[in-house]
Design an enzyme around this catalytic site. Structure first.
Site, PDB file in Angstrom:
ATOM      1  N   ASP A   1      -9.946   0.458  -4.125  1.00 22.95           N
ATOM      2  CA  ASP A   1     -10.826   1.018  -3.105  1.00 22.95           C
ATOM      3  C   ASP A   1     -12.220   1.219  -3.672  1.00 22.95           C
ATOM      4  O   ASP A   1     -13.218   1.106  -2.954  1.00 22.95           O
ATOM      5  CB  ASP A   1     -10.316   2.376  -2.619  1.00 22.95           C
ATOM      6  CG  ASP A   1      -9.108   2.263  -1.695  1.00 22.95           C
ATOM      7  OD1 ASP A   1      -8.605   1.152  -1.467  1.00 22.95           O
ATOM      8  OD2 ASP A   1      -8.669   3.326  -1.202  1.00 22.95           O
TER       9      ASP A   1
ATOM     10  N   ARG B   1      -2.771  -2.066  -3.300  1.00 20.65           N
ATOM     11  CA  ARG B   1      -3.946  -1.239  -3.052  1.00 20.65           C
ATOM     12  C   ARG B   1      -3.896  -0.088  -4.055  1.00 20.65           C
ATOM     13  O   ARG B   1      -2.901   0.629  -4.143  1.00 20.65           O
ATOM     14  CB  ARG B   1      -3.919  -0.673  -1.648  1.00 20.65           C
ATOM     15  CG  ARG B   1      -5.097   0.250  -1.396  1.00 20.65           C
ATOM     16  CD  ARG B   1      -4.704   1.428  -0.620  1.00 20.65           C
ATOM     17  NE  ARG B   1      -5.853   2.298  -0.402  1.00 20.65           N
ATOM     18  CZ  ARG B   1      -5.735   3.475   0.148  1.00 20.65           C
ATOM     19  NH1 ARG B   1      -4.559   3.898   0.551  1.00 20.65           N
ATOM     20  NH2 ARG B   1      -6.778   4.225   0.313  1.00 20.65           N
TER      21      ARG B   1
ATOM     22  N   ASN C   1       0.872  -1.165   0.000  1.00 23.84           N
ATOM     23  CA  ASN C   1       0.000   0.000   0.000  1.00 23.84           C
ATOM     24  C   ASN C   1       0.909   1.214   0.000  1.00 23.84           C
ATOM     25  O   ASN C   1       1.355   1.675   1.042  1.00 23.84           O
ATOM     26  CB  ASN C   1      -0.913  -0.008   1.229  1.00 23.84           C
ATOM     27  CG  ASN C   1      -1.801   1.220   1.311  1.00 23.84           C
ATOM     28  OD1 ASN C   1      -1.731   2.117   0.474  1.00 23.84           O
ATOM     29  ND2 ASN C   1      -2.629   1.269   2.338  1.00 23.84           N
TER      30      ASN C   1
ATOM     31  N   LYS D   1       3.172   0.796   3.214  1.00 19.84           N
ATOM     32  CA  LYS D   1       2.844  -0.285   4.134  1.00 19.84           C
ATOM     33  C   LYS D   1       2.968  -1.601   3.381  1.00 19.84           C
ATOM     34  O   LYS D   1       2.733  -1.670   2.182  1.00 19.84           O
ATOM     35  CB  LYS D   1       1.442  -0.104   4.688  1.00 19.84           C
ATOM     36  CG  LYS D   1       1.306   1.174   5.498  1.00 19.84           C
ATOM     37  CD  LYS D   1      -0.106   1.399   5.926  1.00 19.84           C
ATOM     38  CE  LYS D   1      -0.175   2.741   6.633  1.00 19.84           C
ATOM     39  NZ  LYS D   1      -1.296   3.527   6.217  1.00 19.84           N
TER      40      LYS D   1
END
Length: 153
Positions: A150, A94, A9, A16
C-alpha cells in the site's frame, strides 16, 4: 493445465482472494471471493467473472476463534477442488506497509524480517498480511510469492 495467479488480501476481519488466468491478458478473474466476518460469524462467498455466485463453499469450523491459518488452508483446498484445471504459479499479497519499498518484491526470509518491523505501524493488518505468507510457506506452497505494498501509493 492452465496457469493462474492467486491474489490474497488477508486483513483484520476478512481474507479476500481472486484467481487470475495467465494464458493471456484478461481484466477478468476466474473466481473471486472472501471469507468475511472473521472473529464473529465467518461467511465464505465466491463468484465467477460472469458474476455468477457459486454454491456456498463447505468450510469447516467456521466458529468464532478459528485461526487465519485454518481459513487460508481451507481456501487453498477449495480453489484446488473448484478450479482444478488451473495450476497456481504465483501468489500476490497485499501488504499494508513496506517501509521505503515502492514496488512489488519477491518474498524472501530477509524481506519477511524487514516487514515484521512495520507491524506496529499497521497492527490490524500487517500481522495478518504476513501470516498468510507464512501459512503458505509452512504448507509447502512452492510458488513465488510477491508482496505488493500500500505504501507504493
Amino acid at each position: 493445465m492452465k496457469q493462474a495467479i492467486l491474489v490474497l488480501n488477508a486483513g483484520s476481519s476478512s481474507i479476500k482472494f481472486a484467481l487470475y488466468p495467465t494464458d493471456k491478458y484478461k481484466e477478468n478473474y476466474i473466481v473471486s471471493g472472501a471469507i468475511t466476518k472473521l472473529g464473529s460469524q465467518p461467511e465464505f462467498k465466491a463468484k465467477t467473472a460472469e458474476d455468477v455466485t457459486l454454491k456456498e463453499p463447505q468450510i469447516q469450523n467456521l466458529e468464532r476463534g478459528t485461526s487465519y491459518e485454518n481459513f487460508i488452508l481451507q481456501l487453498l483446498d477449495w480453489i484446488e477442488s473448484n478450479c482444478a484445471s488451473y495450476q497456481i504459479i504465483g501468489v500476490g499479497h497485499r501488504i499494508v506497509h513496506g517501509g521505503k519499498l515502492a514496488h512489488p518484491c519477491l518474498i524472501t526470509a530477509e524481506l519477511m524480517e524487514q516487514l515484521e518491523k512495520f507491524a506496529s505501524l499497521a497492527p490490524l493488518h500487517q500481522p495478518h498480511n504476513l501470516g498468510a505468507i507464512r501459512t503458505l510457506m509452512a504448507a509447502g506452497v512452492n510458488t513465488p510469492q510477491i508482496a505488493c505494498f500500500d505504501t507504493s501509493f
